[in-house]
Design a protein around this motif. Structure first.
Motif, PDB file in Angstrom:
ATOM      1  N   ARG A 211      -4.973  22.134   5.294  1.00 38.54           N
ATOM      2  CA  ARG A 211      -6.026  22.843   6.024  1.00 38.54           C
ATOM      3  C   ARG A 211      -5.489  24.085   6.734  1.00 38.54           C
ATOM      4  N   ALA A 212      -4.187  24.161   6.943  1.00 34.77           N
ATOM      5  CA  ALA A 212      -3.601  25.444   7.338  1.00 34.77           C
ATOM      6  C   ALA A 212      -3.792  26.453   6.210  1.00 34.77           C
ATOM      7  N   ALA A 213      -3.595  25.999   4.971  1.00 33.15           N
ATOM      8  CA  ALA A 213      -3.864  26.864   3.822  1.00 33.15           C
ATOM      9  C   ALA A 213      -5.337  27.243   3.746  1.00 33.15           C
ATOM     10  N   LEU A 214      -6.216  26.298   4.083  1.00 37.00           N
ATOM     11  CA  LEU A 214      -7.650  26.590   4.101  1.00 37.00           C
ATOM     12  C   LEU A 214      -7.964  27.692   5.106  1.00 37.00           C
ATOM     13  N   GLY A 215      -7.277  27.690   6.236  1.00 37.74           N
ATOM     14  CA  GLY A 215      -7.483  28.765   7.215  1.00 37.74           C
ATOM     15  C   GLY A 215      -7.106  30.120   6.653  1.00 37.74           C
ATOM     16  N   SER A 216      -6.031  30.183   5.879  1.00 36.92           N
ATOM     17  CA  SER A 216      -5.630  31.445   5.257  1.00 36.92           C
ATOM     18  C   SER A 216      -6.641  31.886   4.211  1.00 36.92           C
ATOM     19  N   PHE A 217      -7.117  30.930   3.400  1.00 36.09           N
ATOM     20  CA  PHE A 217      -8.127  31.289   2.408  1.00 36.09           C
ATOM     21  C   PHE A 217      -9.392  31.802   3.100  1.00 36.09           C
ATOM     22  N   THR A 218      -9.781  31.147   4.180  1.00 37.70           N
ATOM     23  CA  THR A 218     -10.968  31.558   4.923  1.00 37.70           C
ATOM     24  C   THR A 218     -10.863  33.017   5.350  1.00 37.70           C
ATOM     25  N   LYS A 219      -9.717  33.403   5.870  1.00 36.63           N
ATOM     26  CA  LYS A 219      -9.529  34.780   6.339  1.00 36.63           C
ATOM     27  C   LYS A 219      -9.523  35.765   5.170  1.00 36.63           C
ATOM     28  N   LEU A 220      -8.805  35.445   4.109  1.00 34.49           N
ATOM     29  CA  LEU A 220      -8.722  36.368   2.979  1.00 34.49           C
ATOM     30  C   LEU A 220     -10.084  36.541   2.301  1.00 34.49           C
ATOM     31  N   TYR A 221     -10.803  35.442   2.125  1.00 35.07           N
ATOM     32  CA  TYR A 221     -12.141  35.539   1.526  1.00 35.07           C
ATOM     33  C   TYR A 221     -13.066  36.360   2.426  1.00 35.07           C
ATOM     34  N   ALA A 222     -13.024  36.083   3.724  1.00 36.13           N
ATOM     35  CA  ALA A 222     -13.907  36.793   4.652  1.00 36.13           C
ATOM     36  C   ALA A 222     -13.673  38.298   4.602  1.00 36.13           C
ATOM     37  N   ASP A 223     -12.428  38.708   4.568  1.00 35.12           N
ATOM     38  CA  ASP A 223     -12.119  40.139   4.491  1.00 35.12           C
ATOM     39  C   ASP A 223     -12.602  40.742   3.173  1.00 35.12           C
ATOM     40  N   ARG A 224     -12.405  40.003   2.102  1.00 34.45           N
ATOM     41  CA  ARG A 224     -12.757  40.512   0.779  1.00 34.45           C
ATOM     42  C   ARG A 224     -14.253  40.707   0.616  1.00 34.45           C
ATOM     43  N   HIS A 225     -15.068  39.850   1.240  1.00 31.49           N
ATOM     44  CA  HIS A 225     -16.504  39.870   0.972  1.00 31.49           C
ATOM     45  C   HIS A 225     -17.358  40.275   2.171  1.00 31.49           C
ATOM     46  N   ALA A 226     -16.723  40.754   3.212  1.00 29.59           N
ATOM     47  CA  ALA A 226     -17.494  41.197   4.390  1.00 29.59           C
ATOM     48  C   ALA A 226     -18.457  42.324   4.041  1.00 29.59           C
ATOM     49  N   ALA A 227     -18.019  43.246   3.210  1.00 30.77           N
ATOM     50  CA  ALA A 227     -18.878  44.381   2.852  1.00 30.77           C
ATOM     51  C   ALA A 227     -20.078  43.952   2.012  1.00 30.77           C
ATOM     52  N   ASP A 228     -20.022  42.751   1.433  1.00 29.14           N
ATOM     53  CA  ASP A 228     -21.146  42.222   0.671  1.00 29.14           C
ATOM     54  C   ASP A 228     -22.147  41.497   1.563  1.00 29.14           C
ATOM     55  N   GLY A 229     -21.850  41.428   2.855  1.00 33.15           N
ATOM     56  CA  GLY A 229     -22.719  40.689   3.760  1.00 33.15           C
ATOM     57  C   GLY A 229     -22.498  39.186   3.702  1.00 33.15           C
ATOM     58  N   ILE A 230     -21.365  38.777   3.135  1.00 32.95           N
ATOM     59  CA  ILE A 230     -21.046  37.349   3.017  1.00 32.95           C
ATOM     60  C   ILE A 230     -19.954  37.012   4.024  1.00 32.95           C
TER      61      ILE A 230
END
Length: 234
Positions: free
Chosen positions: A151-170
């Motif tokens: 779940r530490a890895a899940l936290g990293s995925f959460t951040k990377l995904y959020a940055d990647r798709h913020a401009a999509d409104g996701i």
């Protein structure tokens, strides 16, 4: 795309998942629920949505879940990635098969679901994913070694995904619960919690509902602790 808001919640047959499903329904979402036991089917029927039996570790089951939501309602506005608990034990006594199974259970399920819903959310103009993690993701606990590490890895995925798709409104965020009243909490554990009690599952669901809602429109890539003060770092 349909006009009603739709929320997909996994492991929604009991505990935190069920509480999230009920809270999101109160907020006006139509629930599409999922659980390995099949209990989510009954919860969904009670809430006026639809439920399915399947496993978050099976890519085909996840695909069928998202496809059913889109085919029935035309959209997916919120996803709550909730799962069961990975194995515990002494760190070096946990076998490879258990590690691989846990990887599917607490990390790859989120990756796979994100692959499925991201095109849908992008087309409809946005959406929110909330991952149910654990208090020990950033303060590893020897009592929960597999959960802490993955779940530490899940936290990293959460951040990377959020940055990647913020401009999509996701948006993607994670909620890190402490001990909850859906499981037995002994007196020794209770004494470690500054608030002196486990969380009600509804308290976890309130945090999830906030992150899923437009009220959190500028919150993404965050790991929000809902642990009664259990963790010590700032």
């Amino acid at each position: 795309m349909g006009s009603e808001r739709v929320a997909v919640v996994t492991a929604a047959g009991r505990g935190i998942g069920e509480a999230c499903a009920r809270r999101l329904t109160e907020d006006g979402y139509t629930p599409v629920l999922f659980s390995k036991s099949g209990a989510a089917v009954d919860v969904a029927e009670d809430l006026g949505g639809v439920g399915f039996e399947g496993s978050v570790t099976d890519p085909a089951d996840l695909e069928a879940l998202v496809d059913a939501a889109v085919e029935r309602y035309g959209r997916v506005d919120a996803v709550v990635n909730n799962t069961g608990h990975p194995p515990t034990g002494d760190l070096l006594d946990i076998g490879d098969d258990e590690w691989h199974d846990a990887l599917d259970l607490v990390l790859l399920n989120v990756v796979r679901t994100a692959r499925l819903v991201t095109p849908v959310m992008r087309e409809q103009g946005g959406g929110s994913l909330v991952n149910i993690s654990t208090f020990s993701a950033f303060e590893p606990s020897a009592d929960f070694p597999v959960s802490s590490i993955l779940r530490a890895a899940l936290g990293s995925f959460t951040k990377l995904y959020a940055d990647r798709h913020a401009a999509d409104g996701i948006r993607m965020n994670a909620v890190l619960p402490g001990y909850a009243d859906s499981y037995e909490v002994d007196d020794e554990t209770r004494a470690q919690i500054p608030m002196g009690r486990p969380a009600a599952t509804e308290e976890i669901a309130d945090a999830v509902a906030y992150l899923a809602s437009p009220n959190a429109s500028y919150v993404t890539g965050q790991n929000i602790r809902v642990d009664g003060g259990l963790t010590r770092s700032v």
